[in-house]
Design a protein around this motif. Sequence first.
Motif, PDB file in Angstrom:
ATOM      1  N   UNK A  13      11.875  67.466  30.454  1.00  0.00           N
ATOM      2  CA  UNK A  13      11.906  68.852  30.936  1.00  0.00           C
ATOM      3  C   UNK A  13      10.588  69.542  30.586  1.00  0.00           C
ATOM      4  N   UNK A  14      10.220  70.481  31.462  1.00  0.00           N
ATOM      5  CA  UNK A  14       8.994  71.245  31.275  1.00  0.00           C
ATOM      6  C   UNK A  14       9.324  72.503  30.472  1.00  0.00           C
ATOM      7  N   UNK A  15       8.731  72.648  29.277  1.00  0.00           N
ATOM      8  CA  UNK A  15       9.106  73.789  28.429  1.00  0.00           C
ATOM      9  C   UNK A  15       8.712  75.144  29.031  1.00  0.00           C
ATOM     10  N   UNK A  16       7.869  75.156  30.069  1.00  0.00           N
ATOM     11  CA  UNK A  16       7.457  76.441  30.629  1.00  0.00           C
ATOM     12  C   UNK A  16       8.384  76.907  31.757  1.00  0.00           C
ATOM     13  N   UNK A  17       9.315  76.045  32.168  1.00  0.00           N
ATOM     14  CA  UNK A  17      10.246  76.445  33.225  1.00  0.00           C
ATOM     15  C   UNK A  17      11.477  77.086  32.589  1.00  0.00           C
ATOM     16  N   UNK A  18      11.717  78.372  32.860  1.00  0.00           N
ATOM     17  CA  UNK A  18      12.844  79.042  32.200  1.00  0.00           C
ATOM     18  C   UNK A  18      14.162  78.335  32.508  1.00  0.00           C
ATOM     19  N   UNK A  19      14.971  78.142  31.476  1.00  0.00           N
ATOM     20  CA  UNK A  19      16.291  77.550  31.664  1.00  0.00           C
ATOM     21  C   UNK A  19      16.276  76.053  31.877  1.00  0.00           C
ATOM     22  N   UNK A  20      15.113  75.397  31.715  1.00  0.00           N
ATOM     23  CA  UNK A  20      15.025  73.960  31.981  1.00  0.00           C
ATOM     24  C   UNK A  20      15.975  73.164  31.089  1.00  0.00           C
ATOM     25  N   UNK A  41      19.078  66.786  33.091  1.00  0.00           N
ATOM     26  CA  UNK A  41      18.114  66.321  32.087  1.00  0.00           C
ATOM     27  C   UNK A  41      18.476  66.828  30.697  1.00  0.00           C
ATOM     28  N   UNK A  42      19.633  66.400  30.186  1.00  0.00           N
ATOM     29  CA  UNK A  42      20.010  66.823  28.832  1.00  0.00           C
ATOM     30  C   UNK A  42      19.189  66.088  27.781  1.00  0.00           C
ATOM     31  N   UNK A  43      19.243  66.601  26.549  1.00  0.00           N
ATOM     32  CA  UNK A  43      18.684  65.865  25.422  1.00  0.00           C
ATOM     33  C   UNK A  43      19.718  64.800  25.066  1.00  0.00           C
ATOM     34  N   UNK A  44      19.462  63.560  25.515  1.00  0.00           N
ATOM     35  CA  UNK A  44      20.482  62.530  25.348  1.00  0.00           C
ATOM     36  C   UNK A  44      20.552  62.013  23.921  1.00  0.00           C
ATOM     37  N   UNK A  45      19.573  62.362  23.092  1.00  0.00           N
ATOM     38  CA  UNK A  45      19.583  61.845  21.733  1.00  0.00           C
ATOM     39  C   UNK A  45      20.440  62.692  20.805  1.00  0.00           C
ATOM     40  N   UNK A  75      -0.437  87.588  23.584  1.00  0.00           N
ATOM     41  CA  UNK A  75      -0.450  86.147  23.410  1.00  0.00           C
ATOM     42  C   UNK A  75       0.547  85.501  24.366  1.00  0.00           C
ATOM     43  N   UNK A  76       0.151  84.347  24.905  1.00  0.00           N
ATOM     44  CA  UNK A  76       1.055  83.613  25.779  1.00  0.00           C
ATOM     45  C   UNK A  76       1.115  82.178  25.283  1.00  0.00           C
ATOM     46  N   UNK A  77       2.326  81.629  25.243  1.00  0.00           N
ATOM     47  CA  UNK A  77       2.516  80.276  24.729  1.00  0.00           C
ATOM     48  C   UNK A  77       2.116  79.266  25.787  1.00  0.00           C
ATOM     49  N   UNK A  78       1.310  78.287  25.405  1.00  0.00           N
ATOM     50  CA  UNK A  78       1.000  77.197  26.327  1.00  0.00           C
ATOM     51  C   UNK A  78       1.288  75.857  25.643  1.00  0.00           C
ATOM     52  N   UNK A  79       1.623  74.866  26.463  1.00  0.00           N
ATOM     53  CA  UNK A  79       1.996  73.543  25.956  1.00  0.00           C
ATOM     54  C   UNK A  79       1.070  72.493  26.553  1.00  0.00           C
ATOM     55  N   UNK A  80      -0.020  72.188  25.859  1.00  0.00           N
ATOM     56  CA  UNK A  80      -1.003  71.245  26.410  1.00  0.00           C
ATOM     57  C   UNK A  80      -0.413  69.863  26.674  1.00  0.00           C
ATOM     58  N   UNK A  81       0.654  69.493  25.973  1.00  0.00           N
ATOM     59  CA  UNK A  81       1.197  68.152  26.196  1.00  0.00           C
ATOM     60  C   UNK A  81       2.205  68.138  27.337  1.00  0.00           C
ATOM     61  N   UNK A  82       2.355  69.263  28.035  1.00  0.00           N
ATOM     62  CA  UNK A  82       3.228  69.300  29.200  1.00  0.00           C
ATOM     63  C   UNK A  82       4.679  69.027  28.847  1.00  0.00           C
ATOM     64  N   UNK A  83       5.289  68.162  29.651  1.00  0.00           N
ATOM     65  CA  UNK A  83       6.720  67.906  29.487  1.00  0.00           C
ATOM     66  C   UNK A  83       6.995  66.829  28.441  1.00  0.00           C
ATOM     67  N   UNK A 114      11.422  73.042  22.795  1.00  0.00           N
ATOM     68  CA  UNK A 114      12.255  74.175  23.186  1.00  0.00           C
ATOM     69  C   UNK A 114      11.461  75.166  24.008  1.00  0.00           C
ATOM     70  N   UNK A 115      11.843  76.421  23.921  1.00  0.00           N
ATOM     71  CA  UNK A 115      11.227  77.413  24.799  1.00  0.00           C
ATOM     72  C   UNK A 115      11.052  78.746  24.079  1.00  0.00           C
ATOM     73  N   UNK A 116      10.209  79.607  24.667  1.00  0.00           N
ATOM     74  CA  UNK A 116      10.083  80.985  24.191  1.00  0.00           C
ATOM     75  C   UNK A 116      10.446  81.931  25.330  1.00  0.00           C
TER      76      UNK A 116
END
Lengths: 548, 88
Positions: free
Chosen positions: A249-256, A262-266, A149-157, A164-166
């Motif tokens: 940030x793009x969840x598929x880019x490692x370490x994004x 691009x921090x989580x400013x909230x 299985x591979x994780x995909x994110x249809x909604x992109x960034x 988050x990330x896997x």
Amino acid sequence: MTVAATRRTTASIRLRMLAVAGGLAFATLAVTAQLVRLGTASLGETRSASAEPVSRIFSRPDIVDRNGRVVATDVASSSLFADPALVLDRDEVAEQLARTLAGLDANELRTQLADRTRRFVWIRRGLAPVEAQRVHDLGLPGLAFRREPKRVYPSGALLGHIIGQVDPDNRGTTGIERHIDDAGGVEAVHGAVSSDARPVRLSIDLGVQHAVANELAAAADRYRASGAAGLVLDAATGEIVSAASWPPIDPTVPGAHLDPASPDRLQGGVYELGSIFKALTVAMALDDGLATLDKSYDVTRPLVFGRHQIRDLHPVGRPLTVRDIFIHSSNVGAAMLAMEAGNSRQLVFLARMGLTEPIRTEVGPVAPPLLPQRWGDVETATIGFGHGLAVAPLQFAAVMASLVNGGHRVAPTYLARTAQPPPTVEGILRPETSAAMRELMRLNVTMAHGTGRRAEAPGYRVGGKTGTAEMPGKGGYQAKSVISSFIGAMPMDQPRYVLLVSLFEPQPEDAAKGGITAGLNAAPVTAAIVARIAPILGVLPRKMAGAP
Amino acid sequence: MGRFLAIVASLMTVASAVALYALKHDTRRLEAEVQATERAIEKAQSDIAALKAERAWLGRPERIDNLAREQGLAPIRPEQYGRIGAAP
């Protein structure tokens, strides 16, 4: 031999023959019975275990938005591995693969394949079907695929900061993905098995999230800001309907999520939020019975604390009522209200509102509030207008929800509340205080000289408070480098959603006019967001004066 | 008597052997069928997962937003609301 003896012998032979025949018959029956049993009884499942040193892969539940739209799911992918013991020609394999798969390091692969004691080396995981076919067509011995299985994110960034990330084993490392792992929602699997667990339902509305992210990106461009944040929070339940940080940030880019740009400013950082904090100071004065909306204060002179001086940006030159202090956003007035309450009362009030203790959401811990080390008179006065105390915008917005929702505590959550036990209602403000705050916040937008007048989205009764906070830098606060924010709610007659828009280091839209205050940027951005999201959220417009 | 027993026993042996092999053969066939069905299910499930992801990708708000605006659509404006009773 006598006749008798012969007879005895014959009899004994008969007896022995019978015994032998009986024994044979019994044995035959036994064999037959066993054959029948084996033939008819089920043999149970036969299992074969593969002896390869298996790496574990995890199957994850889908993540959907509050309306069931998929934002994260597992799809089957092919992962390529090699068995070095079966590889005939290392160099050929390494060269051909490097030519077929972009970005593969042939030298590194050669070293890995050199160790013939290993029977299993990952080469590339999660190949696209077309890539897998190309490798397959090479026909190299010693290579094989495993379905995973591979994780995909249809909604992109769009939800990058939240989801988050896997890691390559499909285990969550940050954000909601990590939360799913911690809650035991994943299972180790062999092969590309989709999870049959129930999807994790977020409180986010994907349509609202897009509208907010879209408006923030446009605002960041228009005001050349270094960052922006937008939040839509359900005022009653604390459900986060939208939480966007720009840049995304793009969840598929490692370490994004580690990228400092691009921090989580909230919830990932704390900021001194400036004048939007005055709403809390006024609420404190009203709730503790120290003042009424009409009580007036002499704000004509700057407040002096030793070498510190508190002054107003645009002094009004006459005493102001509490109502005017809010609408004119008077620093001196807010400081006087805070001083009237005193250090300990202020601390107790802020603690009661939930601004002094760290909180956490499903995305992770919220950056803990930064309180002054020494809480003296100067600190009390500056905190009164939003300096000297840094807090994560998400935590602040949750407190603001209590100010408009009738006074009960709100715990922000990224998960849809229907999937959780209903929050218990804990009153932390008097309902009258909340009603007064609603009135003030609406006035600040409707009045001609209100700082928030540009936040008005016709029909949707927005109310709120602006704040332009100078950011601390080398050698004190920087006048040109500010965070401008608008905190508000809509519709103000019965607020359903708390809104927060923050622009980081905005520049003047028109260099000639030169304004970087929140009333000129954060407020109109809020109006644009409200006009787009109110229809999605089912907030009906009130008929405006002059409309047919 | 002995001969009779022996004949019966050997007949039973032969019969049970035949029955056994028939069953074994059937079982093998059924197992192959089950495996084929399982593979088909797996394939269907992975196709469903891929299609679900694809549908979500095609339906992402960013794309719908652009498509809708190309068609001349826009977010609803307050003056576009009306009461059902007020309709002619």
